[in-house]
Write an enzyme that holds these catalytic residues in place. Structure first.
Site, PDB file in Angstrom:
ATOM      1  N   GLU A 243       0.856  -1.176   0.000  1.00  0.00           N
ATOM      2  CA  GLU A 243       0.000   0.000   0.000  1.00  0.00           C
ATOM      3  C   GLU A 243       0.894   1.229   0.000  1.00  0.00           C
ATOM      4  O   GLU A 243       1.987   1.200   0.556  1.00  0.00           O
ATOM      5  CB  GLU A 243      -0.899   0.053   1.252  1.00  0.00           C
ATOM      6  CG  GLU A 243      -1.965  -1.010   1.321  1.00  0.00           C
ATOM      7  CD  GLU A 243      -1.463  -2.303   1.962  1.00  0.00           C
ATOM      8  OE1 GLU A 243      -2.102  -3.342   1.768  1.00  0.00           O
ATOM      9  OE2 GLU A 243      -0.403  -2.270   2.644  1.00  0.00           O
TER      10      GLU A 243
ATOM     11  N   TYR B 135       7.275   2.184  -7.782  1.00  0.00           N
ATOM     12  CA  TYR B 135       6.507   0.934  -7.822  1.00  0.00           C
ATOM     13  C   TYR B 135       6.000   0.646  -9.233  1.00  0.00           C
ATOM     14  O   TYR B 135       6.088  -0.491  -9.709  1.00  0.00           O
ATOM     15  CB  TYR B 135       5.346   0.972  -6.833  1.00  0.00           C
ATOM     16  CG  TYR B 135       5.780   1.166  -5.399  1.00  0.00           C
ATOM     17  CD1 TYR B 135       6.954   0.602  -4.907  1.00  0.00           C
ATOM     18  CD2 TYR B 135       5.022   1.939  -4.526  1.00  0.00           C
ATOM     19  CE1 TYR B 135       7.358   0.792  -3.595  1.00  0.00           C
ATOM     20  CE2 TYR B 135       5.416   2.128  -3.203  1.00  0.00           C
ATOM     21  CZ  TYR B 135       6.583   1.553  -2.749  1.00  0.00           C
ATOM     22  OH  TYR B 135       6.970   1.737  -1.449  1.00  0.00           O
TER      23      TYR B 135
END
Length: 176
Positions: free
Chosen positions: A132, A144
């Site tokens: 997250e 990411y």
């Protein structure tokens, strides 16, 4: 104990030979090492945690990660902790719980180095890696996405924030 012995016995050619004999042949990033986090690293880890987060983890959370046998790592340069990462694995899934780099060291590839290491740690033991991230953390989101993570959902009100709660973007990476 075995990790301490390996740290002492393992010959590091980059550091012990090339960096001393040919100092311009090895970059700083090459001399940074990832190793298992130790309880003696916690003061450095906590300093980084507090410098980066308005609502930091407490030391007991890190100690619980040790007890749970999570994969806890530090990136060090001359035993100076530059960053840390924590990975939990269970039932074919890996979950990145935390990756954090000292503010003065950000933007130098340390976060990427640690994330690549976590992916390799999970490869063969997990099929999917999850994490997250705050929508406000654009730098982490870019990393990411560059590493192949894809958005799979939103967790409403996941993070504590100054004015209430902040959502979390849920990301996943297939690591067959």
């Amino acid at each position: 104990m075995l990790d301490k012995i390996k740290d002492f016995v393992v010959y590091d050619a980059d550091r012990e030979f090339y960096a001393k004999i040919f100092p311009d042949s090895v970059g700083r990033k090459d001399l940074m090492r990832l190793r298992k986090m130790r309880s003696s690293d916690l003061p450095g880890v906590m300093a980084i945690e507090r410098a980066n987060y308005q609502f930091p983890w407490e030391e007991d959370i890190f100690r619980d990660c040790f007890k749970a046998n999570y994969s806890c790592w530090v990136c060090v340069e001359d035993e100076n902790v530059l960053g840390y990462s924590i990975l939990a694995m269970a039932v074919g899934e890996a979950h990145v719980l935390n990756i954090c780099v000292a503010p003065a060291e950000q933007g130098q590839g340390i976060g990427r180095k640690m994330l690549q290491h976590l992916v390799e740690e999970a490869r063969g033991r997990a099929e999917t890696m999850f994490l997250e991230v705050r929508p406000s953390n654009a730098v982490a989101i870019a990393l990411y996405q560059d590493m192949g993570f894809n958005e799979i959902g939103i967790r409403k009100g996941y993070y504590q924030a100054e004015n209430g709660r902040e959502d979390a973007i849920m990301l996943a990476l297939q690591i067959f």
